[in-house]
Design a protein around this motif. Structure first.
Motif, PDB file in Angstrom:
ATOM      1  N   ILE A  52     -14.047  18.096  54.296  1.00 27.81           N
ATOM      2  CA  ILE A  52     -13.653  17.114  53.286  1.00 27.81           C
ATOM      3  C   ILE A  52     -12.802  17.807  52.225  1.00 27.81           C
ATOM      4  CG2 ILE A  52     -15.650  15.598  53.591  1.00 27.81           C
ATOM      5  CD1 ILE A  52     -16.920  16.918  51.135  1.00 27.81           C
ATOM      6  N   THR A  53     -11.970  17.011  51.574  1.00 31.54           N
ATOM      7  CA  THR A  53     -11.219  17.469  50.405  1.00 31.54           C
ATOM      8  C   THR A  53     -11.747  16.712  49.192  1.00 31.54           C
ATOM      9  OG1 THR A  53      -9.218  17.913  51.702  1.00 31.54           O
ATOM     10  CG2 THR A  53      -8.944  17.656  49.325  1.00 31.54           C
TER      11      THR A  53
ATOM     12  N   MET B 295     -21.861  19.167  46.451  1.00 33.29           N
ATOM     13  CA  MET B 295     -20.912  18.620  47.418  1.00 33.29           C
ATOM     14  C   MET B 295     -19.578  19.343  47.320  1.00 33.29           C
ATOM     15  SD  MET B 295     -19.149  14.846  47.587  1.00 33.29           S
ATOM     16  CE  MET B 295     -18.056  15.305  46.241  1.00 33.29           C
ATOM     17  N   ILE B 296     -19.138  19.622  46.095  1.00 31.24           N
ATOM     18  CA  ILE B 296     -17.896  20.369  45.904  1.00 31.24           C
ATOM     19  C   ILE B 296     -17.981  21.713  46.613  1.00 31.24           C
ATOM     20  CG2 ILE B 296     -16.442  21.534  44.194  1.00 31.24           C
ATOM     21  CD1 ILE B 296     -17.200  19.330  42.209  1.00 31.24           C
ATOM     22  N   LEU B 297     -19.112  22.401  46.454  1.00 30.13           N
ATOM     23  CA  LEU B 297     -19.271  23.734  47.037  1.00 30.13           C
ATOM     24  C   LEU B 297     -19.225  23.703  48.557  1.00 30.13           C
ATOM     25  CD1 LEU B 297     -22.121  25.120  44.742  1.00 30.13           C
ATOM     26  CD2 LEU B 297     -19.646  25.417  44.503  1.00 30.13           C
TER      27      LEU B 297
ATOM     28  N   PRO C 141     -17.160  14.136  40.903  1.00 26.73           N
ATOM     29  CA  PRO C 141     -16.062  14.409  41.828  1.00 26.73           C
ATOM     30  C   PRO C 141     -15.866  13.226  42.763  1.00 26.73           C
ATOM     31  CG  PRO C 141     -18.052  15.450  42.632  1.00 26.73           C
ATOM     32  CD  PRO C 141     -18.405  14.789  41.321  1.00 26.73           C
ATOM     33  N   ALA C 142     -14.793  13.265  43.518  1.00 27.72           N
ATOM     34  CA  ALA C 142     -14.540  12.243  44.529  1.00 27.72           C
ATOM     35  C   ALA C 142     -14.098  12.920  45.813  1.00 27.72           C
ATOM     36  CB  ALA C 142     -13.464  11.263  44.055  1.00 27.72           C
ATOM     37  N   ILE C 143     -14.509  12.343  46.936  1.00 29.89           N
ATOM     38  CA  ILE C 143     -14.024  12.813  48.242  1.00 29.89           C
ATOM     39  C   ILE C 143     -12.704  12.106  48.516  1.00 29.89           C
ATOM     40  CG2 ILE C 143     -14.491  12.926  50.707  1.00 29.89           C
ATOM     41  CD1 ILE C 143     -17.459  12.921  50.084  1.00 29.89           C
ATOM     42  N   LEU C 144     -11.621  12.866  48.628  1.00 30.22           N
ATOM     43  CA  LEU C 144     -10.301  12.281  48.848  1.00 30.22           C
ATOM     44  C   LEU C 144     -10.045  12.006  50.318  1.00 30.22           C
ATOM     45  CD1 LEU C 144      -8.199  14.548  46.464  1.00 30.22           C
ATOM     46  CD2 LEU C 144      -9.366  12.406  45.933  1.00 30.22           C
TER      47      LEU C 144
ATOM     48  N   TYR D  25     -12.928  13.789  38.937  1.00 31.42           N
ATOM     49  CA  TYR D  25     -11.994  12.728  39.326  1.00 31.42           C
ATOM     50  C   TYR D  25     -12.011  11.575  38.336  1.00 31.42           C
ATOM     51  CZ  TYR D  25      -9.933   9.149  42.443  1.00 31.42           C
ATOM     52  OH  TYR D  25      -9.157   8.168  43.005  1.00 31.42           O
ATOM     53  N   PHE D  26     -13.172  11.278  37.762  1.00 31.49           N
ATOM     54  CA  PHE D  26     -13.316  10.108  36.900  1.00 31.49           C
ATOM     55  C   PHE D  26     -13.201  10.437  35.416  1.00 31.49           C
ATOM     56  CE2 PHE D  26     -15.649   9.241  40.819  1.00 31.49           C
ATOM     57  CZ  PHE D  26     -15.058   8.055  41.208  1.00 31.49           C
ATOM     58  N   GLY D  27     -12.964  11.715  35.088  1.00 34.57           N
ATOM     59  CA  GLY D  27     -12.798  12.067  33.695  1.00 34.57           C
ATOM     60  C   GLY D  27     -13.935  12.904  33.144  1.00 34.57           C
ATOM     61  N   SER D  28     -14.001  12.971  31.827  1.00 32.66           N
ATOM     62  CA  SER D  28     -14.970  13.831  31.155  1.00 32.66           C
ATOM     63  C   SER D  28     -16.342  13.165  31.086  1.00 32.66           C
ATOM     64  CB  SER D  28     -14.478  14.155  29.741  1.00 32.66           C
ATOM     65  OG  SER D  28     -14.407  12.965  28.966  1.00 32.66           O
TER      66      SER D  28
END
Length: 248
Positions: free
Chosen positions: A151-152, A125-127, A195-198, A157-160
């Motif tokens: 999307i950004t 999704m990031i890619l 990750p998170a979609i901002l 986003y939630f940590g390690s």
């Protein structure tokens, strides 16, 4: 003395044989299904293959542009988006006909995703995002993106890894496209260094939302980014944190 245990090498051979036999049986069941490629530069590509084959798809691992031929669609799996980006942008090749100028695997995937169904899971999704914040500090030019989805996203986003968790998320939409699926039980969401979609553009259909708090590092990144946006800056790079616009 006798023993009931097989030698380790024979045990491994038998296990590999049965694993391959199982895969062949699944593939035989899906001879008429759509042919879906799974990007296999790094990450959980085998797990995605098994899921796709279990619902009747034929699959092929994609590592070179030739592997994209005749595909009905492609899945970009979860894994390490940084590693995938480094491999995908630093390996150049020509098409099977040899008529094109050398291009990176990322350029071939950009062309493919503009014309065929493309799915991204986690790192995938990031890619596919047009913008990404929170990139790795060891990457000089930021996270390499294929893009195509307005999307950004924010990496980690939630940590390690130790901050991974599970929580209920909205149920998937109904098969007729109706997103109001209130009568179904919630869907189990698994967030593994996720990750998170901002934000999502006006042409993006949001299937579900969750209320979540970013980790401390992500919160600092987003606060600094927000300050620059509010100041009217066109943020492209901010130290080791960037909102990288895909330019090709």
């Amino acid at each position: 003395p006798s023993t009931s245990q097989q030698p380790a090498s024979r045990t491994k051979l038998a296990r590999d044989y049965h694993k391959q036999e199982s895969r062949e049986n699944i593939s035989a069941m899906a001879e008429e299904g759509p042919l879906v490629g799974v990007l296999a530069l790094q990450g959980a590509f085998e797990e995605h293959q098994r899921c796709l084959e279990s619902v009747g798809c034929r699959t092929v691992q994609v590592r070179t542009p030739v592997d994209l031929n005749n595909l009905d669609g492609i899945v970009l799996p979860g894994g390490e988006s940084t590693a995938m980006g480094l491999i995908g942008t630093n390996t150049t090749t020509t098409s099977s006909t040899g008529s094109d100028k050398p291009k990176t695997m990322w350029q071939y995937l950009q062309e493919f995703s503009q014309n065929k169904p493309t799915w991204g899971t986690c790192a995938g999704m990031i890619l596919l995002a047009e913008k990404c914040v929170g990139t790795s500090a060891v990457i000089e030019d930021g996270q390499a993106l294929i893009g195509g989805m307005d999307i950004t996203v924010c990496r980690n986003y939630f940590g390690s890894q130790v901050s991974s968790f599970e929580m209920d998320t909205p149920p998937p939409p109904l098969s007729d496209g109706d997103s109001n699926n209130n009568n179904s039980p919630p869907f189990p969401g698994v967030f593994i260094r996720a990750p998170a979609i901002l934000s999502a553009g006006p042409n993006v259909t949001v299937l579900g939302r969750v209320v979540a708090t970013p980790c401390r590092q992500a919160a600092v990144i987003l606060q600094e980014l927000q300050k620059k946006v509010e100041a009217g800056e066109n943020v492209v790079k901010m130290g080791v944190v960037d909102s990288l616009d895909r330019t090709s």
